[in-house]
Write an enzyme that holds these catalytic residues in place. Structure first.
Site, PDB file in Angstrom:
ATOM      1  N   GLU A 248     -16.262   5.995   4.787  1.00 11.57           N
ATOM      2  CA  GLU A 248     -15.541   5.474   5.947  1.00 11.57           C
ATOM      3  C   GLU A 248     -15.468   6.555   7.014  1.00 11.57           C
ATOM      4  O   GLU A 248     -16.129   7.589   6.910  1.00 11.57           O
ATOM      5  CB  GLU A 248     -14.167   4.965   5.539  1.00 11.57           C
TER       6      GLU A 248
ATOM      7  N   ARG B 138       0.832  -1.208   0.000  1.00 12.70           N
ATOM      8  CA  ARG B 138       0.000   0.000   0.000  1.00 12.70           C
ATOM      9  C   ARG B 138       0.864   1.255   0.000  1.00 12.70           C
ATOM     10  O   ARG B 138       0.558   2.242  -0.665  1.00 12.70           O
ATOM     11  CB  ARG B 138      -0.952  -0.028   1.206  1.00 12.70           C
TER      12      ARG B 138
ATOM     13  N   LYS C  81      -2.731   6.419   1.516  1.00 10.61           N
ATOM     14  CA  LYS C  81      -2.518   6.889   2.895  1.00 10.61           C
ATOM     15  C   LYS C  81      -1.619   8.127   2.871  1.00 10.61           C
ATOM     16  O   LYS C  81      -0.464   8.101   3.302  1.00 10.61           O
ATOM     17  CB  LYS C  81      -1.935   5.760   3.743  1.00 10.61           C
TER      18      LYS C  81
HETATM   19  N1  PLP Z   1      -9.301   4.049   6.703  1.00 10.58           N
HETATM   20  C1  PLP Z   1      -8.497   5.049   7.065  1.00 10.58           C
HETATM   21  C2  PLP Z   1      -8.820   6.416   6.616  1.00 10.58           C
HETATM   22  C3  PLP Z   1      -7.360   4.778   7.860  1.00 10.58           C
HETATM   23  O1  PLP Z   1      -6.541   5.758   8.236  1.00 10.58           O
HETATM   24  C4  PLP Z   1      -7.110   3.462   8.258  1.00 10.58           C
HETATM   25  C5  PLP Z   1      -5.929   3.141   9.055  1.00 10.58           C
HETATM   26  O2  PLP Z   1      -4.936   2.667   8.602  1.00 10.58           O
HETATM   27  C6  PLP Z   1      -7.994   2.449   7.857  1.00 10.58           C
HETATM   28  C7  PLP Z   1      -9.069   2.779   7.082  1.00 10.58           C
HETATM   29  C8  PLP Z   1      -7.744   1.042   8.247  1.00 10.58           C
HETATM   30  O3  PLP Z   1      -6.748   0.457   7.484  1.00 10.58           O
HETATM   31  P1  PLP Z   1      -5.872  -0.748   8.051  1.00 10.58           P
HETATM   32  O4  PLP Z   1      -6.840  -1.807   8.429  1.00 10.58           O
HETATM   33  O5  PLP Z   1      -5.024  -1.143   6.914  1.00 10.58           O
HETATM   34  O6  PLP Z   1      -5.138  -0.215   9.215  1.00 10.58           O
HETATM   35  C1  COI Z   2      -4.088   2.984  11.606  1.00 11.79           C
HETATM   36  O1  COI Z   2      -5.073   2.360  12.013  1.00 11.79           O
HETATM   37  O2  COI Z   2      -2.970   2.473  11.504  1.00 11.79           O
HETATM   38  C2  COI Z   2      -4.201   4.386  11.204  1.00 11.79           C
HETATM   39  O3  COI Z   2      -3.327   4.855  10.546  1.00 11.79           O
HETATM   40  C3  COI Z   2      -5.361   5.165  11.622  1.00 11.79           C
HETATM   41  C4  COI Z   2      -5.006   6.367  12.395  1.00 11.79           C
HETATM   42  C5  COI Z   2      -6.293   7.080  12.672  1.00 11.79           C
HETATM   43  C6  COI Z   2      -4.294   6.084  13.672  1.00 11.79           C
END
Ligand code: PLP
Ligand code: COI
Length: 340
Positions: A220, A82, A184
């Site tokens: 989201e 990612r 991200k």
């Molecule tokens: N959506 C957003 C905007 C996020 O910042 C995060 C955090 O990483 C997620 C979703 C969840 O992603 P992940 O499950 O890869 O941590």
């Molecule tokens: C994560 O879950 O790793 C994120 O980056 C989300 C953030 C709001 C802490």
């Protein structure tokens, strides 16, 4: 490995400085070899690309201590992938995926005393990030970058732990169609700060963002994807090209199907159907699965049947199975758990 003397079960989601972090610099078209350092400061030119045009991106993943005392991390290959895609979209040099995984291992190993003990409810959060370092004044990408990973022990992202959250439907948009919602990028979080401060001031835990084009579909929150459960126990997660492809959400779909024998679908979710779901949760590395009890749309309350006291039953099974895999209690799918 002797662990640090911290109040593991009392820590929240904050920054606790540890001893070592990983740093690599990109210059003249190449990444240097990278190394661990004790220096937690970053010194930059006043005109650095990150400071002027917000050229920065990040990742988030966790390390855990298993019941039998191993230190493990969860699907770092997907974070590497990612971040690779994010960097491309931001005109930054991609950090090679195998080097990303190697850096993750090095930084966990070097900070093993900070990986919370099994059963404490805490974990070690890793924050890989990259930013433009050289002076940039015309609007263009930097030519020099720094990639770093620091770690910090963390507890639950939301203060109440597993207590169901109250969300509000935001009047602000998080991501534009064809914009940067699917990567991200730091900029996605900078522009969400006003929305989250406003939501907190109004007494809500988080925002539910709708799609910017029609404001009819669930996207989201600021830091997690949604997961819904229908009244007949089907798992549904919103599909959109402007949300972050959550690794937790993708893992939970596999858990639902292959471990719990549930139907799971990724599809567009209209806001109108939210009132018909039985359960709702926020899923992400930081959020794990945080249950949602109520969603308020301009005074109109949607109360999930699972209520405000505890996680719904399907959410709980998903949570127990995912964390069971992460903490080594349940056999993982191949490649999900990387031992340090
Ligand atoms: N959506 C957003 C905007 C996020 O910042 C995060 C955090 O990483 C997620 C979703 C969840 O992603 P992940 O499950 O890869 O941590
Ligand atoms: C994560 O879950 O790793 C994120 O980056 C989300 C953030 C709001 C802490």
């Amino acid at each position: 490995m002797e662990k640090k003397n911290l109040d593991w079960s009392g820590i929240g989601f904050g920054y606790i400085q540890t001893e070592q972090r990983y740093v690599s610099n990109f210059k003249d078209g190449a990444w240097d070899n990278g190394c661990l350092t004790e220096d937690s400061t970053v010194v930059l030119n006043e005109c650095a690309g990150v400071l002027q045009y917000a050229q920065t991106c990040f990742e988030g993943l966790k390390a855990y201590t298993t019941e039998d005392g191993r230190t493990v991390t969860f699907r770092p290959d997907l974070n590497a992938e990612r971040m690779f895609d994010t960097a491309k979209r931001l005109e930054m040099p991609s950090f090679p995926k195998e080097r990303f995984i190697d850096a993750v291992k090095q930084v966990i190993k070097a900070n093993e005393a900070y990986v919370p003990p099994f059963g404490s409810g805490a974990s070690l959060y890793l924050r890989p990030y990259m930013f433009g370092t050289n002076p940039v004044i015309g609007v263009k990408p930097a030519t020099e970058y720094q990639f770093r990973i620091f770690v910090t022990p963390v507890g639950p992202y939301f203060k109440g732990g597993a207590k169901p959250l109250t969300l509000c439907v935001s009047d602000f948009d998080r991501a534009a169609p064809h914009g940067t919602g699917h990567i991200k990028a730091g900029l996605n979080y900078a522009m969400s700060l006003h929305a989250i401060v406003s939501a907190h001031a109004d007494g809500y835990d988080e925002n539910m963002y709708l799609d910017a084009a029609t404001r009819t579909k669930v996207e989201e929150t600021g830091g997690a994807n949604f997961l819904f459960v229908t009244k007949d126990n089907k798992v549904v997660t919103p599909k959109s090209s402007s949300i972050l492809p959550s690794i937790t959400r993708r893992s939970l779909i596999t858990v639902a199907r292959d471990y719990l024998g549930l139907e799971a679908e990724e599809r567009e979710v209209s806001f109108d159907e939210v009132k018909d779901f039985a359960e709702c949760g926020l899923c992400g590395t930081a959020a794990v699965i945080s249950p949602v009890g109520k969603i308020v749309d301009h005074g109109n309350e949607i109360c999930l049947p699972s209520g405000m006291n505890e996680m719904g039953p399907v959410t709980k099974k998903l949570y127990d199975t995912l964390t069971g895999i992460q903490m080594g209690r349940i056999e993982p799918p191949k490649g999900w758990i990387v031992e340090i």
